[in-house]
Scaffold this active site. Structure first.
Site, PDB file in Angstrom:
ATOM      1  N   CYS A 129       0.864  -0.866  -0.052  1.00  0.00           N
ATOM      2  CA  CYS A 129       0.142  -0.368  -0.280  1.00  0.00           C
ATOM      3  C   CYS A 129       0.659   1.550  -0.307  1.00  0.00           C
ATOM      4  CB  CYS A 129      -0.641   0.007   1.056  1.00  0.00           C
ATOM      5  SG  CYS A 129      -2.072   0.977   1.168  1.00  0.00           S
ATOM      6  N   CYS A 136      -2.726  14.805   3.295  1.00  0.00           N
ATOM      7  CA  CYS A 136      -3.629  14.867   2.159  1.00  0.00           C
ATOM      8  C   CYS A 136      -4.262  16.470   2.038  1.00  0.00           C
ATOM      9  CB  CYS A 136      -4.491  13.613   1.984  1.00  0.00           C
ATOM     10  SG  CYS A 136      -5.593  13.631   0.926  1.00  0.00           S
ATOM     11  N   CYS A 366      -6.208   0.798   6.872  1.00  0.00           N
ATOM     12  CA  CYS A 366      -6.896   1.924   6.232  1.00  0.00           C
ATOM     13  C   CYS A 366      -6.660   3.146   6.723  1.00  0.00           C
ATOM     14  CB  CYS A 366      -8.337   1.211   5.613  1.00  0.00           C
ATOM     15  SG  CYS A 366      -8.548  -0.083   4.187  1.00  0.00           S
TER      16      CYS A 366
HETATM   17  N1  SAH Z   1      -6.852   9.132  -0.670  1.00  0.00           N
HETATM   18  C1  SAH Z   1      -7.548   8.228  -1.455  1.00  0.00           C
HETATM   19  C2  SAH Z   1      -6.504   6.433  -1.314  1.00  0.00           C
HETATM   20  C3  SAH Z   1      -6.267   6.774   0.243  1.00  0.00           C
HETATM   21  S1  SAH Z   1      -7.665   6.247   1.116  1.00  0.00           S
HETATM   22  C4  SAH Z   1      -8.867   7.324  -1.519  1.00  0.00           C
HETATM   23  O1  SAH Z   1      -9.587   8.514   0.167  1.00  0.00           O
HETATM   24  O2  SAH Z   1      -9.974   6.898  -2.387  1.00  0.00           O
HETATM   25  C5  SAH Z   1      -7.334   4.265   1.466  1.00  0.00           C
HETATM   26  C6  SAH Z   1      -8.943   3.775   1.861  1.00  0.00           C
HETATM   27  O3  SAH Z   1      -9.208   4.026   3.269  1.00  0.00           O
HETATM   28  C7  SAH Z   1     -10.046   5.185   0.798  1.00  0.00           C
HETATM   29  O4  SAH Z   1     -11.341   4.128   0.499  1.00  0.00           O
HETATM   30  C8  SAH Z   1     -10.386   5.686   2.466  1.00  0.00           C
HETATM   31  O5  SAH Z   1     -11.142   6.398   2.280  1.00  0.00           O
HETATM   32  C9  SAH Z   1     -10.856   4.819   3.667  1.00  0.00           C
HETATM   33  N2  SAH Z   1     -10.403   4.662   4.515  1.00  0.00           N
HETATM   34  C10 SAH Z   1      -9.596   6.641   5.272  1.00  0.00           C
HETATM   35  N3  SAH Z   1     -10.160   6.811   6.340  1.00  0.00           N
HETATM   36  C11 SAH Z   1      -9.978   5.520   7.139  1.00  0.00           C
HETATM   37  C12 SAH Z   1     -10.949   4.935   8.043  1.00  0.00           C
HETATM   38  N4  SAH Z   1     -11.051   5.716   9.265  1.00  0.00           N
HETATM   39  N5  SAH Z   1     -11.808   3.987   8.036  1.00  0.00           N
HETATM   40  C13 SAH Z   1     -11.520   2.609   6.767  1.00  0.00           C
HETATM   41  N6  SAH Z   1     -11.270   2.809   5.702  1.00  0.00           N
HETATM   42  C14 SAH Z   1     -10.476   4.433   5.690  1.00  0.00           C
HETATM   43 FE1  SF4 Z   2      -7.504  11.730   1.709  1.00  0.00          FE
HETATM   44 FE2  SF4 Z   2      -8.178  10.246   3.444  1.00  0.00          FE
HETATM   45 FE3  SF4 Z   2      -9.804  11.505   1.940  1.00  0.00          FE
HETATM   46 FE4  SF4 Z   2      -8.368   9.087   1.087  1.00  0.00          FE
HETATM   47  S1  SF4 Z   2      -9.788   9.514   2.725  1.00  0.00           S
HETATM   48  S2  SF4 Z   2      -8.398  11.545  -0.143  1.00  0.00           S
HETATM   49  S3  SF4 Z   2      -6.485  10.418   2.162  1.00  0.00           S
HETATM   50  S4  SF4 Z   2      -8.493  12.989   3.770  1.00  0.00           S
END
Ligand code: SAH
Ligand code: SF4
Length: 388
Positions: A129, A136, A366
């Site tokens: 990953c 961000c 995640c």
């Molecule tokens: N910024 C991109 C990729 C990184 S996040 C995006 O948002 O798609 C990877 C995944 O983890 C995304 O689907 C995000 O929404 C999810 N995610 C973020 N915070 C999380 C949390 N606290 N618990 C579970 N999933 C989460």
């Molecule tokens: Fe950014 Fe987190 Fe939203 Fe992905 S889920 S766009 S890393 S703030």
């Protein structure tokens, strides 16, 4: 509940020769840029194609970290290259290994900022990953990375460098084409929004897909976006990898709060871009990520709306139980709720796997990534107050 399990943080600091520091890094250069650089350094034009092939193989197939190791190049040529270029990856600050085998690397990049990269071993694959930005700029309300203030785009070198660091650590270089690799899949799901750093992500992925080097198939790479609609078509055209969408809500009102970029590109526009994504088929489905937040987006009505919204799109729904972080304003849905939600999605004909949280004990799951220096920075004022 998050169990506190033993971790084994190692402190691995790579030595960096000061004289090297200002030299251009060959890591992250595409083939054309590498060729131009080698010619500029004195490689005869007539030899340039062969030299690029040789250096490329050493860098990305064998994982060489030093020009002097490139033993099929004449010594004076190796010395020439070593005097003109560096081969640099991000530095490992710490490496934590979870009780479940997940590895989280905290990496320091040029300028001192830090990023995290996570390796997730599974029975049939090993997924890395990868982060695309420091922090961000988006502020999804359930995501820890979104609370980090320090943000910059990563360079292609820093993105491909994460793959190289993991391969170094796992001793995963030099595999034959039919041999099993430990890093077999990449997901752009670490820190950052990859489509706010499109060119660097694309250039890094092109290096990772090059058949003479890291050689990962485009079908083993998944890019996750919160929904930067205008860039989605470019992913299909210029990278060709699989797409994941951080969907998380079934009405614009709720998605506006969870994924604020929705105010700019609402659900209707996002799904239109998904429908237009090239090569969609059962073998190349879009993954819709859906974080399960208790009482917020997890009702039966949400599940039914979700399947109506995505009707006709070859898709799989990845249900992600919310991973908590200190101060997070949400709770994880109960397992029975997640199961009931998944069953509705499943009955509509979509696979709905529940993503098992990995590496929770080392905050590697995640949405939990946030560099240690940022955590410390926030903690520091409180500590100072106590000291006074
Ligand atoms: N910024 C991109 C990729 C990184 S996040 C995006 O948002 O798609 C990877 C995944 O983890 C995304 O689907 C995000 O929404 C999810 N995610 C973020 N915070 C999380 C949390 N606290 N618990 C579970 N999933 C989460
Ligand atoms: Fe950014 Fe987190 Fe939203 Fe992905 S889920 S766009 S890393 S703030």
């Amino acid at each position: 509940m998050t169990a506190t399990l033993p971790i084994s943080p190692d402190l691995v600091t790579l030595p960096r020769r000061p004289a090297e520091a200002g030299l251009p890094n060959v890591v992250g250069m595409g083939r054309a840029a590498l060729r131009a650089a080698l010619v500029e350094a004195g490689t005869p034009e007539a030899q340039a194609t062969m030299r690029v092939a040789q250096v490329w193989q050493w860098l990305y197939h064998r994982g060489a970290r030093d020009f002097m190791a490139m033993t099929n190049l004449a010594r004076p040529y190796r010395e020439l290259l070593a005097g003109r270029f560096r081969i640099a990856r991000p530095e490992i600050v710490t490496r934590q290994v979870s009780a479940d085998g997940t590895r989280k690397y905290l990496l320091r990049i040029d300028g001192g900022a830090e990023i995290e990269t996570v390796y997730i071993p599974e029975a049939d694959r090993g997924t890395l990953c990868v982060s695309s930005q420091v922090g961000c700029t988006l502020t999804c309300s359930f995501c820890h990375t979104g609370t980090q203030r320090l943000v910059r785009n990563l360079t292609a070198a820093e993105i491909v460098g994460q793959v190289m660091v993991a391969r170094d650590d796992l001793e995963d270089w030099g595999r034959k084409p039919d041999e099993k690799r430990l890093v077999s899949n990449l997901v752009l799901m670490g820190m950052g929004e990859p489509l706010y750093n499109f060119e660097a992500v694309r250039d890094a992925m092109k290096i990772c897909m090059d058949g003479e080097g890291i050689a990962l198939s485009r079908r083993r790479i998944t890019l996750s976006t919160s929904g930067v609609v205008p860039e989605i078509a470019r992913v299909g055209a210029e990278i060709g990898c699989l797409l994941a969408i951080s969907f998380h809500a079934t009405t614009d009102a709720v998605r506006d709060v969870l994924v604020p970029i929705n105010r700019k590109w609402p659900i209707g526009e996002l799904l239109a871009a998904c429908r237009a994504y090239p090569r969609l088929s059962n073998a190349e489905r879009i993954t819709f990520e859906y974080v399960m937040l208790k009482g917020v987006n997890d009702s039966d009505a949400d599940a039914r709306r979700l399947v109506r919204l995505i009707a006709g799109i070859p898709a799989k729904i990845n249900l992600i139980p919310f991973n908590p972080w200190p101060g997070a304003p949400y709770e994880r849905s109960d397992p029975e709720r997640i199961e009931a939600f998944g069953a509705i999605v499943n009955r509509a004909g979509y696979a709905s796997p529940v993503r098992t949280p990995r590496g929770e004990d080392i905050m590697a799951a995640c949405g939990q990534l946030k560099s240690a220096s940022e955590r410390a920075r926030r903690a520091r004022p409180a500590a100072a107050a106590v000291a006074v």
